[in-house]
Design an enzyme around this catalytic site. Structure first.
Site, short mmCIF file in Angstrom:
data_model
loop_
_atom_site.label_atom_id
_atom_site.label_comp_id
_atom_site.label_asym_id
_atom_site.label_seq_id
_atom_site.Cartn_x
_atom_site.Cartn_y
_atom_site.Cartn_z
N LEU A 179 0.83 -1.21 0.00
CA LEU A 179 0.00 0.00 0.00
C LEU A 179 0.86 1.25 0.00
CD1 LEU A 179 -2.70 -0.98 2.64
CD2 LEU A 179 -2.98 -0.90 0.18
N GLY A 180 2.04 1.14 0.55
CA GLY A 180 2.90 2.31 0.60
C GLY A 180 4.15 1.98 1.38
N ARG A 181 5.12 2.87 1.33
CA ARG A 181 6.31 2.65 2.13
C ARG A 181 6.88 3.97 2.62
NH1 ARG A 181 10.64 -0.60 -0.16
NH2 ARG A 181 9.07 -2.05 -0.93
N SER A 211 9.64 4.22 8.24
CA SER A 211 9.51 3.24 9.31
C SER A 211 9.16 1.85 8.81
CB SER A 211 8.47 3.72 10.33
OG SER A 211 7.25 3.92 9.68
N GLY A 212 8.83 1.72 7.54
CA GLY A 212 8.55 0.38 7.04
C GLY A 212 7.61 0.37 5.86
N ASP A 232 6.83 13.39 13.04
CA ASP A 232 6.95 13.32 11.58
C ASP A 232 5.62 13.67 10.92
OD1 ASP A 232 8.16 13.00 9.15
OD2 ASP A 232 8.16 10.81 9.17
#
Ligand code: NAG
Ligand code: NAG
Ligand code: NAG
Ligand code: NAG
Ligand code: NAG
Ligand code: NAG
Length: 817
Positions: free
Chosen positions: A524-526, A529-530, A653
């Protein structure tokens, strides 16, 4: 059958039809020896009382994942369960292979999967011919039917609840956590806090003669009983009446995790409980709730806080209290009063542990000197009511703050202690600290004379309340399974937390998550943090599974678990919900709520700016109404993180990528709390949090070597807010010479807009004038304030309030030309 019973309750049939339901099943009210029930057949009660009021059998002491069961007696009709007795409160049994059996020797015994007997009635032989039955009173009785003599009954061994007609004697005790109700040696019925460090009686109120409460210590029969009319009478002349006094109502008297003792009445039509009497009128009267040095305050739910200069010892458990972040010296050093001063905490007292109380009237100065020059003194209380009373304190326990308290506490602190900026503890250096006011226990409002909250509010409180609060509410909500953790803390308490947590938040196995994500197929996304994958859990619930990058996975299991329990309790509509986590060796994963409409950056910025995310960029411009809603939601989510949630969580963040949108464009902040997971091993904290910030959104103080506080998020929010107005990245704004705009230049531009009132020049041109100028001006004003020096920045609370004040505006009033 239990399934049927629940079905009936759901449509709120009366007790009579409930009876029909249960009689349709095979439930019995008397069994002979040789009968047994295995936990797999738990949908069937072991026994049901003749009139159907009570059932007994296996009941879950956790959720599916937890696999913990107890053998209990409960109110059949109570919507929220309501266990009144449990055989094995401290030793739940496995959901497979456990059995309760009434053995041929007359022993009622509970066996775990491996055959170990975890509980037995210890009937004491006599064996054959005995029967076990569940009475209409809720008493589970083993008797010899030929003589009618009971050889064992649950009424003799209450856990935390007393039922009408059940005798409370010198040999019985009701217990909840560290709290118990018992007859003291002086024949008086009392409640005791018996914690790891101190034990003290808090009811009847200490320091007041029992005779002032109409009690006596002359009657040694030591017996108390709750009658069918709702009157609780004790031989010490205590007489408590349920507010709905009269026969025909089902009631129970229960001691709870907040140390209060209450009578509950069952509402037969709804299956809900109402509090109709409580022993403590002020919840902070219970001792030990906030631990040593902790302060209890009720406003309007119970909260604990640490006094200035003190920090919470264990963020999971207020009962461990607070510790000073400074040294007040000790008696092996010469007294040095000049090294100390006092800091006032108004309308506050710590009960007990007086070093000295000088009976004669004394001035404040004298009192203060006495404490500062006494190496044992950590604080003093001074009250002036005609005469000046001075109490110097050697230890601080049972602290409470109340508007009615006529005195102040003065804490002894080092001379250089700066009370205007509370000390930053080592722990908070990476951007974390304790919230001064944390809600820990939520007590039924009715007791304290307030209107009952609606169920929505309850849910809200349910998740907002801290550790004890959760225990307490679950206790009320699901009534039964958390009862009586007894005094075998901490292991059972820890188990209790886990159980509590698991009801809404759970630990997954790596296998489960691998299956749920079809071996991490759909990304789904990056981010830093992961990587996040789409997953579908067993029940069909769609989730987002984040595999944490290596730098945040260096922690031990226990620490990770501790952090996760804190994050798991955070629940706000503008924060992405964390459903659970997995921690198996190097595998550290988080399971989040799935938010369908992608992140704000994809809606706000032009395609070209979409960045590495790829795909799915919306073609239509985000409408003003949605922009304002997103700004407001984000502000509320952050305000919650900063000010309200169990701990003060700093995001570190904030950027459009971390604001996810629902189908209706409600904002949900993602990735909060991750700064926390990476802040371990002392000094490394700052670097790691540095790594988390994103250039363009990071407050200037990141570059300075100063402890970070929540104002870094305020700064980042200000940038995001401006981007929502402008529709492009602030970091991409250029001067005519093609140079990046610096902060002072941006601030100057915003000031100009505010002065001239010409907000239109700033607002995203793609909106074609379709916006609300008053809202836009407010956003600019806030954005500018967020870019100030950090001490001048508003708090997220201030911002949420300011944005809310403009929320009712028309979408875009006439302002087109
Ligand atoms: C049976 O299981 C319980 C709980 O898992 C454990 O404490 C106990 O030691 C086991 N007993 C035997 C005989 O294996
Ligand atoms: C003591 O209490 C019991 C139970 O409430 C009562 O029956 C008895 O009369 C009392 N005895 C005296 C001497 O008051
Ligand atoms: C039971 O609950 C219903 C709905 O809340 C309420 O209207 C009714 O008055 C309650 N009955 C009693 C006896 O409290
Ligand atoms: C008291 O202070 C001395 C000197 O600072 C220190 O060495 C000692 O450990 C302290 N004792 C206690 C009990 O804190
Ligand atoms: C109480 O304080 C006064 C003033 O310091 C002193 O004169 C008196 O002796 C003290 N009394 C006791 C009992 O300590
Ligand atoms: C904490 O509670 C006190 C009242 O005891 C209140 O004045 C203060 O504003 C609260 N602080 C926060 C951060 O909520």
């Amino acid at each position: 059958m239990a399934g049927l019973v629940i079905g009936c309750l759901a449509v709120q049939l009366s007790l009579a039809s409930l009876l029909l339901c249960s009689s349709a099943s095979t439930a019995q009210h008397t069994l002979g020896t040789g009968s047994s029930l295995s936990v797999e057949d738990r949908s069937r009660p072991f026994l049901v009382s003749p009139d159907g009021t009570f059932s007994c059998g296996f009941i879950q002491a956790g959720d599916d994942g937890d696999n913990a069961f107890s053998f209990s007696v409960w109110f059949t009709a109570a919507r929220d369960g309501a266990v009144v007795w449990t055989a094995n409160p401290d030793a739940p049994v496995n959901g497979r292979g456990s059995t309760i059996s009434f053995r041929h020797d007359g022993e009622l015994a509970l066996a775990d999967t491996n055959g170990t007997t975890v509980w037995a009635s210890r009937t004491g032989g006599g064996g054959r011919g005995l029967t076990v039955s569940l009475r209409d009173t809720g008493n589970l009785v083993i008797e010899d039917p030929s003589t009618g003599r009971a050889v064992w009954q649950s009424f003799d061994r209450p856990t935390d609840t007393l039922l009408p007609s059940q005798r409370f004697t010198k040999d019985t005790k009701l217990v909840a956590g560290y709290f118990s109700l018992y007859y003291d040696n002086d024949n008086v019925l009392r409640m005791l806090y018996d914690g790891p460090e101190i034990a003290s009686i808090y009811w009847p109120l200490p320091g007041v003669s029992i005779f002032d409460f109409g009690r006596t210590n002359y009657n040694s029969s030591r017996i108390a009983i709750l009658d069918d009319a709702g009157v609780f009478r004790s031989s010490d002349r205590l007489q408590a009446q349920a507010s709905d006094m009269g026969v025909g109502v089902k009631r129970r008297l229960t001691i709870e995790q907040d140390g209060n003792l209450r009578i509950y009445s069952l509402n037969a039509s709804t299956g809900g409980w109402a509090v109709t009497w409580a022993a403590l009128s002020q919840p902070c009267q219970a001792h030990g709730l906030c631990g040593k040095n902790g302060l209890c305050v009720y406003l309007p739910s119970l909260r604990c806080s640490c006094p200035p200069g003190y920090e919470m010892i264990d963020r999971r458990d207020w009962r461990k209290g607070c510790q000073p972040m400074f040294s007040v010296g000790n008696c092996s050093q010469p007294a040095a009063p000049e090294r100390f001063k006092s800091v006032v905490v108004p309308q506050t007292d710590f009960y007990g542990y007086d070093l000295m109380f000088n009976g004669s009237s004394i001035t404040f100065e004298l009192c203060r000197n006495q404490c500062l020059s006494d190496c044992q003194c950590v604080a003093f209380s001074y009250r002036f009511d005609g005469v000046g009373r001075c109490f110097t304190k050697g230890r601080l326990f049972n602290g409470y703050t109340s508007a009615n308290f006529p005195g102040n506490i003065y804490l002894k602190v080092p001379i250089d202690f700066d009370e205007s900026s509370p000390l930053v503890s080592a722990r908070s250096a990476a951007g974390l600290t304790c919230n001064p006011n944390v809600s820990i226990v939520t007590v039924p409002a009715a007791v304290y004379g307030m209107a009952p909250r609606n169920s929505g509010k309850w849910t809200y409180l349910f998740v907002f309340a801290g550790v004890l609060g959760v225990l307490d509410l679950l206790f009320i909500a699901t009534g039964w399974w958390f009862l009586s953790s007894k005094q075998s803390i901490p292991s059972s308490l820890e188990a209790g937390y886990r159980r509590v947590m698991t009801s809404q938040f759970r630990r997954f196995t790596y296998r489960e998550l691998k299956d749920a994500t079809a071996n991490f197929k759909e990304e789904l996304g990056r981010g830093g943090s992961g990587v996040v994958y789409r997953g579908v859990l067993d029940g069909g619930k769609v989730v987002a599974v984040k595999r944490l990058a290596v730098d945040v996975t260096m922690q031990g299991d226990e620490e990770f678990w501790a952090e996760m329990t804190v994050l798991g309790r955070i629940n706000h509509m503008n924060l992405v919900r964390i459903w659970g986590f997995c921690s198996e060796r190097k595998h550290k994963l988080l399971v989040y709520e799935y938010v369908e409409n992608q992140s704000l950056d994809r809606h706000l910025f032009d395609t070209a700016e979409g960045g590495g995310g790829g795909g799915g960029i919306s073609t239509t411009t985000l409408a003003w109404k949605d922009r304002y809603k997103i700004a407001l939601g984000t502000a509320r989510g952050l305000a919650y993180l900063h000010h309200e949630c169990l701990e003060w969580v700093i995001h570190c963040d904030m950027k459009p990528e971390n604001i996810l949108l629902t189908r209706d464009f409600d904002a949900k902040i993602a990735d909060f709390g991750l700064a926390k997971l990476s802040k371990r091993d002392g000094g490394a904290g700052m670097e790691l949090t540095h790594m988390r910030g994103t250039s363009g959104y990071m407050a200037p103080e990141w570059a300075l070597n100063v402890p970070i506080n929540a104002k870094v998020d305020v700064y980042s929010f200000g940038i995001v807010l401006l981007e929502i107005v402008v529709g492009s990245r602030v970091a991409d704004q250029r001067t005519e010479a093609g140079e990046r705009l610096q902060l002072p230049q941006i601030a100057q531009a915003l000031r100009h807009v505010l002065d001239s009132g010409d907000v239109r020049s700033l607002v995203d041109a793609r909106l074609q004038g379709q916006f609300n100028p008053r809202q836009a001006m407010e956003m600019v004003r806030i954005s500018l304030a967020c870019m100030e020096d950090r001490n001048s920045r508003p708090t997220m609370d201030d911002i949420a309030k300011a944005l809310t004040a403009f929320d009712d505006e028309d979408e875009h009033p006439a302002y087109r030309s």
